[in-house]
Scaffold this active site. Structure first.
Site, PDB file in Angstrom:
ATOM      1  N   LYS A  72     -32.534  -4.961  38.239  1.00 30.34           N
ATOM      2  CA  LYS A  72     -33.496  -4.456  37.259  1.00 30.34           C
ATOM      3  C   LYS A  72     -34.721  -3.851  37.942  1.00 30.34           C
ATOM      4  CE  LYS A  72     -32.720  -7.737  33.378  1.00 30.34           C
ATOM      5  NZ  LYS A  72     -31.417  -7.475  33.011  1.00 30.34           N
ATOM      6  N   LYS A 117     -37.805 -12.313  33.865  1.00 31.47           N
ATOM      7  CA  LYS A 117     -36.351 -12.090  33.863  1.00 31.47           C
ATOM      8  C   LYS A 117     -35.820 -12.088  35.286  1.00 31.47           C
ATOM      9  CE  LYS A 117     -36.450  -8.582  30.211  1.00 31.47           C
ATOM     10  NZ  LYS A 117     -35.970  -7.229  29.869  1.00 31.47           N
ATOM     11  N   GLY A 167     -26.654 -10.660  30.580  1.00 26.77           N
ATOM     12  CA  GLY A 167     -26.172 -11.600  29.569  1.00 26.77           C
ATOM     13  C   GLY A 167     -27.248 -12.506  29.002  1.00 26.77           C
ATOM     14  N   HIS A 185     -33.417  -3.931  19.482  1.00 29.13           N
ATOM     15  CA  HIS A 185     -32.638  -3.544  20.657  1.00 29.13           C
ATOM     16  C   HIS A 185     -31.842  -2.299  20.296  1.00 29.13           C
ATOM     17  CE1 HIS A 185     -29.938  -4.278  24.230  1.00 29.13           C
ATOM     18  NE2 HIS A 185     -29.240  -3.427  23.512  1.00 29.13           N
ATOM     19  N   ARG A 233     -20.892   0.256  32.823  1.00 29.53           N
ATOM     20  CA  ARG A 233     -19.537  -0.175  32.437  1.00 29.53           C
ATOM     21  C   ARG A 233     -19.366   0.035  30.944  1.00 29.53           C
ATOM     22  NH1 ARG A 233     -21.184  -4.522  29.506  1.00 29.53           N
ATOM     23  NH2 ARG A 233     -23.028  -5.597  30.280  1.00 29.53           N
TER      24      ARG A 233
HETATM   25  P1  ADP Z   1     -29.838  -8.960  30.033  1.00 26.80           P
HETATM   26  O1  ADP Z   1     -29.610  -8.017  31.188  1.00 26.80           O
HETATM   27  O2  ADP Z   1     -29.840 -10.387  30.481  1.00 26.80           O
HETATM   28  O3  ADP Z   1     -28.953  -8.684  28.873  1.00 26.80           O
HETATM   29  P2  ADP Z   1     -32.041  -7.462  28.862  1.00 26.80           P
HETATM   30  O4  ADP Z   1     -33.146  -7.005  29.708  1.00 26.80           O
HETATM   31  O5  ADP Z   1     -31.022  -6.456  28.440  1.00 26.80           O
HETATM   32  O6  ADP Z   1     -31.340  -8.707  29.565  1.00 26.80           O
HETATM   33  O7  ADP Z   1     -32.623  -8.145  27.573  1.00 26.80           O
HETATM   34  C1  ADP Z   1     -31.798  -8.797  26.632  1.00 26.80           C
HETATM   35  C2  ADP Z   1     -32.563  -9.098  25.352  1.00 26.80           C
HETATM   36  O8  ADP Z   1     -33.727  -9.897  25.630  1.00 26.80           O
HETATM   37  C3  ADP Z   1     -33.120  -7.883  24.647  1.00 26.80           C
HETATM   38  O9  ADP Z   1     -32.177  -7.281  23.815  1.00 26.80           O
HETATM   39  C4  ADP Z   1     -34.265  -8.507  23.859  1.00 26.80           C
HETATM   40  O10 ADP Z   1     -33.774  -9.212  22.744  1.00 26.80           O
HETATM   41  C5  ADP Z   1     -34.813  -9.539  24.798  1.00 26.80           C
HETATM   42  N1  ADP Z   1     -35.910  -8.955  25.613  1.00 26.80           N
HETATM   43  C6  ADP Z   1     -35.808  -8.435  26.846  1.00 26.80           C
HETATM   44  N2  ADP Z   1     -36.992  -7.972  27.289  1.00 26.80           N
HETATM   45  C7  ADP Z   1     -37.895  -8.219  26.326  1.00 26.80           C
HETATM   46  C8  ADP Z   1     -39.306  -7.986  26.177  1.00 26.80           C
HETATM   47  N3  ADP Z   1     -40.023  -7.409  27.134  1.00 26.80           N
HETATM   48  N4  ADP Z   1     -39.894  -8.365  25.029  1.00 26.80           N
HETATM   49  C9  ADP Z   1     -39.170  -8.944  24.035  1.00 26.80           C
HETATM   50  N5  ADP Z   1     -37.852  -9.197  24.119  1.00 26.80           N
HETATM   51  C10 ADP Z   1     -37.213  -8.843  25.242  1.00 26.80           C
END
Ligand code: ADP
Length: 657
Positions: free
Chosen positions: A118, A160, A166, A210, A294
């Site tokens: 990321k 994160k 996931g 999202h 993917r």
């Molecule tokens: P992963 O790679 O683990 O799937 P993502 O970055 O795609 O993680 O985030 C997954 C979900 O987490 C998002 O769809 C959202 O619901 C929540 N999320 C991620 N970042 C944020 C943020 N900055 N603020 C609020 N919710 C977030």
């Protein structure tokens, strides 16, 4: 141009089957790989060839490069499709496939690597002017710096794992004194899940949506978008409902979002299918979150609305073809929505469930597409993701697609294990979901309204069904063994009682056969005539006293009956009736009905007990069964101790005769 004749799918479950369906439609041959736990799955049965690659543990099978490459060699496969999860975003695997002289059905190892972390991905994308959530992706990972940056960004923030996916390991800090704990546990989980403790920080957006954009590129410089998907309905940061088009986008925002996604793709010269994910705040500002290099679980909704088979395009691109259409050929027609049917318990924090699949049946609705990962007779094991199937509906309008999918779920039967089926049907009918007022917090915030309502009438219907189903099953056994079990027939016009437990509640059913398949039944204090309208297990149709025919499905497993009704599935446990007088050897003796362990003894020798009082608890077949006294009386002798293993038929307690 490369030749692809035989495609090995390095995956399992519903996605392996889904990919192979297209492989077959394209006139190619498919190879499945499977672990010891998956020998008996639809994907393995569907494949033209299947190869066992190791034990259940993913590390020893689906994640082992050599095992997969060896299977390809053995079967003459010339291409490998990784599906999603497992090795799909592992650039070293993609490279190993290419080095072995095979076609990797996916983007280049370089693009996978660039988007894999990321931190690096955000830096790359930020340079292109794509909006990023305010945050910190810098190199210094000391706790002091992370804390200072979090405060600088402004709370709340989300930590994160940089190598994450996931929804795992994400931590939200709302107050300064939560920072230390978030950083510490975030690092620990990042390390254990992704072998990399690096954390990034982002401003935490309250109630975001999202949104993501599907990309498709060929190796001749064409990169197209296939519009957006909205996946705001999530639990534990994981999607459960996905749809397209998004009800949140105006045509202008949609265009800007799709252009931003293309910009992300161009930053890595993206080829093949991939998805750019964004989160969007209430004001309609969207921010890049990550790119998945993917196919995704939710790709089906895009296929339905655009009419483009993404797996087919992946294979065409992989063999070097040019895309046969342009951006303006890609149009959104109607609306598609998908749910992920999981073995999990919504009433218990959506914890994954496992168990046998005693019945899996979906209705043949027009517009309903099902990608099953298991089938009746299969099992959800603890080794992998507990997804049972994807259900997708495509219709003219959003309202129609949601209504049809909810109704399809009502009529879908998954018996034998706990699932989110009822939860999903309620979710699709929630007023905010129907109106399109979605957010990633909706499920968490609306949990009270989404929990299963009590339905006494349904439970009684299920109890009558289970009782008469058992009666019918016994009768057909009688018919099969003429003369052997006629004793039962002698009793058939006598009143009989069946006692069930649904959770902690008792449901008893008194019944007597009046004539052919017509019964006088007393349940919940009311007596009436019920009729078995049709019985062809597991289908069971019952006419209730008011003349309504209920189409049910019933399966039994030992003492347990599972009943599917369109108002939800009901699990009933037969109340164990320990033989009393029936035990000729010991008058007043209670025997163990099956081998088990005594977990609790509630009474002592000489104790006076009342009717219905618990005497002891036996654990058998992973279930606890309480033996109760059928009458008021006195305990003569307790013959077992707590913790003792007992055999079937062993006398446990003797009552004064
Ligand atoms: P992963 O790679 O683990 O799937 P993502 O970055 O795609 O993680 O985030 C997954 C979900 O987490 C998002 O769809 C959202 O619901 C929540 N999320 C991620 N970042 C944020 C943020 N900055 N603020 C609020 N919710 C977030």
């Amino acid at each position: 141009m490369k030749t692809i004749e035989r495609v090995l799918v390095a995956n399992r479950g519903e996605i392996a089957l889904r990919i192979m369906r297209t492989v077959r439609r394209m006139g190619l041959s498919s190879v499945a790989v499977f672990s010891d736990a998956d020998a008996n799955t639809p994907a393995v049965r569907f494949a033209d060839t299947a190869v066992r690659i190791g034990p259940a543990l993913a590390k020893a099978s689906y994640l082992r490069f050599e095992a997969i490459l060896e299977a390809a060699k053995k079967t003459g496969a010339d291409a490998i499709h990784p599906g999603f999860g497992f090795l799909s975003e592992n650039p070293d695997f993609a490279q190993a496939v290419i080095d072995a002289g095979l076609v990797f059905v996916g983007p280049t190892p370089k693009a996978i690597r660039a988007m894999g972390l990321k931190r690096e991905a955000k830096a790359l994308v930020g340079q292109r002017g794509v909006p990023l959530v305010p945050g910190f992706d810098g190199g210094d990972q000391s706790t002091a710096v992370l804390k200072a940056k979090a405060l600088e960004i402004g709370l709340p923030v989300i930590f994160k794992p940089s190598a994450g996916g996931g929804g795992k390991g994400m931590k939200i800090a709302r107050a300064p004194d939560e920072l230390d704990a978030c950083i510490e546990s975030g690092r620990r989980e990042a390390q254990s899940a992704f072998s990399d403790p690096t954390l990034i920080i982002e401003k935490y957006l309250e109630r975001p949506r999202h949104l993501e954009v599907q990309l498709l590129g060929d190796s001749h410089g064409t990169l197209l978008h296939l519009y957006e998907r909205e996946c705001s309905l999530q639990r534990r940061h994981q999607k459960v409902v996905e749809e397209t088009p998004s009800p949140a986008l105006t045509p202008e925002t949609r265009e800007r979002l799709c252009q931003a996604a293309l910009e992300v793709g161009r930053a890595v010269d993206y080829t093949n299918a991939g998805t750019v994910e964004f989160i969007m705040d209430a004001a309609g500002h969207f921010y890049f979150s990550e790119m998945n290099t993917r196919l995704q679980v939710e790709h089906r909704v895009t296929e339905q609305v655009t009419g483009i088979d993404l797996v087919e395009q992946q294979l065409r691109v992989a063999r070097g073809e040019k895309l046969a259409f342009t951006q303006k050929d890609v149009v959104q027609r109607g609306h598609a929505v998908q749910v992920r049917l999981y073995a999990e318990d919504p009433a218990n924090q959506f914890l994954p469930a496992i168990g046998p699949v005693l019945d899996f049946w979906t209705p043949g609705y027009g517009g309903l597409l099902v990608d099953p990962g298991i089938e009746t007779g299969g099992e959800v094991t603890p080794h992998y993701d507990p997804m049972i199937a994807k259900l997708v509906v495509h219709a003219d309008t959003r309202t129609q697609s949601f209504a049809t999918l909810a109704r399809s779920l009502d009529h879908t039967s998954v018996l034998g294990l706990t699932t989110n089926k009822g939860f999903l049907a309620r979710l699709l009918r929630h007023p905010n979901v129907v109106s399109g007022a979605l957010s990633t917090q909706l499920i968490a915030e609306e949990m009270n309204r989404l929990s299963e309502p009590a339905d006494v009438e349904r439970d009684r219907l299920a109890a009558v069904a289970a009782t008469l189903f058992a009666f019918e099953a016994r009768r057909s056994t009688d018919d099969l063994l003429p003369g052997a079990l006629t004793g039962f027939r002698n009793n058939r016009f006598r009143d009989q009682r069946h006692e069930w437990k649904r959770g902690d509640e008792d449901v008893s059913v008194d019944y007597r056969e009046l004539g052919d398949r017509v019964f006088q039944v007393t349940v919940g204090g009311s007596t009436g005539r019920w009729r078995i309208a049709a019985a062809c297990a597991p289908c069971f149709e019952l006419e209730s006293p008011d003349g309504v025919i209920h189409r049910l499905r019933v399966v039994t497993n030992g003492e347990t009956a599972h009943v599917h009704t369109e108002r939800g599935d009901v699990v009933l446990r037969e109340v164990p009736r320990f033989p009393v007088a029936a035990d000729a050897a010991v008058k007043g003796g209670f025997m163990a009905p099956m081998p088990g362990k005594v977990v609790k003894v509630n009474v002592k020798d000489g104790e006076t007990v009342r009717r219905g009082q618990a005497l002891l608890v036996l654990e058998a077949m992973k279930m606890e069964q309480t033996t109760t006294s059928p009458t008021d009386g006195v305990v003569k002798q307790v013959l077992v101790r707590e913790g003792e293993q007992v055999t079937a038929g062993q006398v446990l307690i003797v009552m004064e005769a």
